[in-house]
Design a protein around this motif. Structure first.
Motif, mmCIF file in Angstrom:
data_model
loop_
_atom_site.group_PDB
_atom_site.id
_atom_site.type_symbol
_atom_site.label_atom_id
_atom_site.label_comp_id
_atom_site.label_asym_id
_atom_site.label_seq_id
_atom_site.Cartn_x
_atom_site.Cartn_y
_atom_site.Cartn_z
ATOM 1 N N ALA A 127 183.770 165.418 31.534
ATOM 2 C CA ALA A 127 185.160 164.364 32.546
ATOM 3 C C ALA A 127 186.479 164.377 31.430
ATOM 4 O O ALA A 127 186.421 164.101 30.845
ATOM 5 N N ALA A 171 186.933 159.759 37.465
ATOM 6 C CA ALA A 171 186.070 161.045 36.898
ATOM 7 C C ALA A 171 185.127 160.627 36.059
ATOM 8 O O ALA A 171 184.500 161.951 36.457
ATOM 9 N N ARG A 172 184.491 159.991 35.845
ATOM 10 C CA ARG A 172 182.848 160.503 36.102
ATOM 11 C C ARG A 172 182.272 160.497 37.137
ATOM 12 O O ARG A 172 181.266 161.581 36.516
ATOM 13 N N THR A 225 182.671 163.797 38.627
ATOM 14 C CA THR A 225 182.271 164.561 37.641
ATOM 15 C C THR A 225 180.744 164.809 37.747
ATOM 16 O O THR A 225 179.944 166.051 37.887
#
Length: 223
Positions: free
Chosen positions: A111, A145-146, A149
């Motif tokens: 990520a 982001a995580r 991702t």
């Protein structure tokens, strides 16, 4: 440790114009089996190599499904050289080392925790998003982001199957050490490894028996 985060090969094909989109009948039974019903996690790999061009084809499929705000935080490093594997193997849990050694490619899926720096380019219809995410702080950005991702990792696995590769995803590794070894570069120190995926072609006794799935009534509801 310097590692390039780019891949060889040509860029993606142009998307279909909006006026060219239409209803469709979906995949046939063979396509559905390839991507879902018959697809299995692989434990052993043959010696057949995976060309870089096929990995580019994989990404040229995986890049299209949606992420929030078109943020596209997934970053990939394909570990395929003998030297790269020597660096990676000590960072993988012991139970995962032999299949990682066998696999022609082990992809580090990570990520980009500063995905928002690219939002002016990737989501230009909404000005000021980069500054909004900057003001909201690191925990909010990391969650975005995580999560996105993780969405892209699912797309990646389906795209691998679509180009004819078998995949073996693994969470058993030292994430911080893999991040330092393969993702921290002279210009990038904000990318975090989330998953390793072995890619290649099945070897002997590659599959365990199919494990059960939950029945639809326990998973799906209507309102």
């Amino acid at each position: 440790m310097t590692t390039h985060l780019s891949s060889p090969g040509s860029g993606p094909p142009s998307p279909v114009p909006l006026e060219g989109l239409q209803d469709h009948d979906g995949l046939d039974a063979a396509g559905r089996r390839l991507l879902f019903q018959d697809a299995r996690t692989v434990r052993t790999f043959s010696g057949r190599p995976v060309p870089d061009e096929l990995l580019v084809d994989l990404w040229n499929l995986a890049q299209w499904p949606p992420t929030a705000l078109n943020s596209q935080p997934l970053r990939i490093v394909h570990v395929r050289s003998p030297g790269g594997k020597q660096r990676l193997l000590p960072l993988v849990d012991e139970g995962n080392r032999e299949k990682t050694r066998q696999a022609p490619v082990t992809s580090v899926l990570a990520a980009d925790l500063r995905f928002h720096d690219r939002l002016p380019e990737l989501f230009p219809v909404h000005e000021g998003l980069r500054e909004v995410f900057e003001a909201r702080g690191r925990p909010h950005r990391d969650d975005h982001a995580r999560f996105n991702t993780a969405l892209q990792i699912g797309y990646f696995l389906l795209a691998a199957r679509a180009v004819g590769l078998s995949a073996g995803p693994m969470a058993g590794f030292d994430s911080a050490a893999v991040t330092r070894e393969f993702l921290v570069t002279d210009h990038t120190d904000h990318v975090s490894a989330l998953l390793l995926v072995n890619l290649g072609y099945p070897g002997a006794e590659a599959y365990r028996p199919r494990l059960p799935r939950l029945p639809v009534g326990e998973v799906v509801g209507w309102a």
